[in-house]
Design an enzyme around this catalytic site. Structure first.
Site, PDB file in Angstrom:
ATOM      1  NE  ARG A  58      -1.775  -1.478   3.547  1.00  9.69           N
ATOM      2  CZ  ARG A  58      -2.192  -1.842   4.835  1.00  9.69           C
ATOM      3  NH1 ARG A  58      -3.794  -2.218   5.042  1.00  9.69           N
ATOM      4  NH2 ARG A  58      -1.496  -2.138   5.809  1.00  9.69           N
ATOM      5  CG  ASP A  60       2.850   6.147   2.484  1.00 10.22           C
ATOM      6  OD1 ASP A  60       1.921   5.611   2.934  1.00 10.22           O
ATOM      7  OD2 ASP A  60       3.920   6.158   3.072  1.00 10.22           O
ATOM      8  CE1 TYR A 118       7.625   1.309  -2.425  1.00  7.85           C
ATOM      9  CE2 TYR A 118       8.548  -0.518  -1.219  1.00  7.85           C
ATOM     10  CZ  TYR A 118       7.380   0.125  -1.525  1.00  7.85           C
ATOM     11  OH  TYR A 118       6.357   0.079  -0.933  1.00  7.85           O
ATOM     12  NE  ARG A 205       8.331   9.647   1.469  1.00  8.49           N
ATOM     13  CZ  ARG A 205       7.159  10.217   1.831  1.00  8.49           C
ATOM     14  NH1 ARG A 205       6.094   9.282   1.793  1.00  8.49           N
ATOM     15  NH2 ARG A 205       7.039  11.473   2.294  1.00  8.49           N
TER      16      ARG A 205
END
EC number: 5.4.99.12
Length: 270
Positions: A58, A60, A118, A205
């Protein structure tokens, strides 16, 4: 209706690509735009029945996906072209189906996944970009990608990622297993590529935010290892922006034989 008369239920997996810049994240929420809501609406139109999807990760608000995987169940028997071309015709231009595969009953997009990957794209230039402004994060100070790469290697293996975990993270444990983390430069672009069994909230991040401090020579290479050992989020750098982050791949056991298209984004090879 007896059991014999029940229509067969098909379980379908899809590969999804999306530009997350205009969405309030993946997950369906009341009164805000979500990728899940748009996808379910398009699938329901093709299936001619309500469809609920389950995703691998999921993402952001503002985060993109080139390798998101979802599954859903339906009694609608459709050709593959209906689940790809047909669904794409009903989707907004910033969401697309990349592939379709019928999967066995035991498949689950989230729980069958063994790893997620990622990529974070930094546009490292004195002047800001215009064309790709929502697909990259602009950082104007010169970054030493090799320094960032060396500093990041302490994150490999199983570790407690409390220092890189959002305060609001709901995961029961901060422990995650990082399989690789590579930092490379491609002209003005610096790419952070990280693969793990799973991620705590904002983990990529938060790691990138601290690596940029190392790359800009504001912190020593040893700082990342010190942060990891400290298990204190307040010591690490600010969270890097959402714009540069892409979910590029999800790994599953070979027996599911899911397609593996190029990860991207854009010019990035596998």
């Amino acid at each position: 209706m007896s059991d014999q008369q029940q229509p067969p239920v098909y379980k379908i997996a899809l590969g999804i690509e999306y530009d997350g810049s205009k969405y309030y994240g993946w997950q369906r929420q009341n009164e805000v735009r979500s990728v899940q809501e748009k996808l379910e609406k398009a699938l329901s139109q093709v299936a001619n029945e309500p469809i609920t999807v389950f995703c691998a990760g999921r993402t952001d608000a503002g985060v993109h996906g080139t390798g998101q995987v979802v599954h859903f169940e339906t009694t609608a028997l459709r050709k593959d072209a209906a689940w790809t071309l047909g669904v794409n015709a009903n989707l907004p231009g910033d969401i697309a189906v990349r592939w379709v595969k019928t999967v066995p009953d035991d498949f689950h997009a989230r729980f069958s996944a063994t790893a997620r990957r990622y990529r974070y794209i930094i546009y490292n230039h004195r002047l800001r970009p215009a064309v790709l402004s929502k697909g990259v994060t602009h950082f104007y100070e010169p970054l030493d990608a090799e320094r960032m790469h060396r500093a990041a290697q302490c994150l490999l293996g199983e570790n407690d990622f409390t220092s890189f975990r959002a305060v609001q993270c709901q995961s029961r444990t901060p422990w995650r297993n990082v399989m690789h983390i590579n930092v490379t430069r491609h002209g003005p672009y610096v790419v952070v590529d990280i693969k793990a069994n799973a991620f705590v909230h904002h983990m990529v991040r938060n790691i990138v935010g601290s690596l940029m401090e190392v790359g800009a020579h504001n912190q020593p290479e040893s700082w990342i290892a010190e942060l990891l050992a400290a298990k204190d989020r307040t010591l690490a750098a600010a969270t890097a922006k959402a714009e540069g982050l892409y979910l590029v791949a999800v790994d599953y056991p070979d027996r599911y034989d899911l397609p593996k298209p190029p990860m991207g984004p854009l010019f990035l090879a596998d």
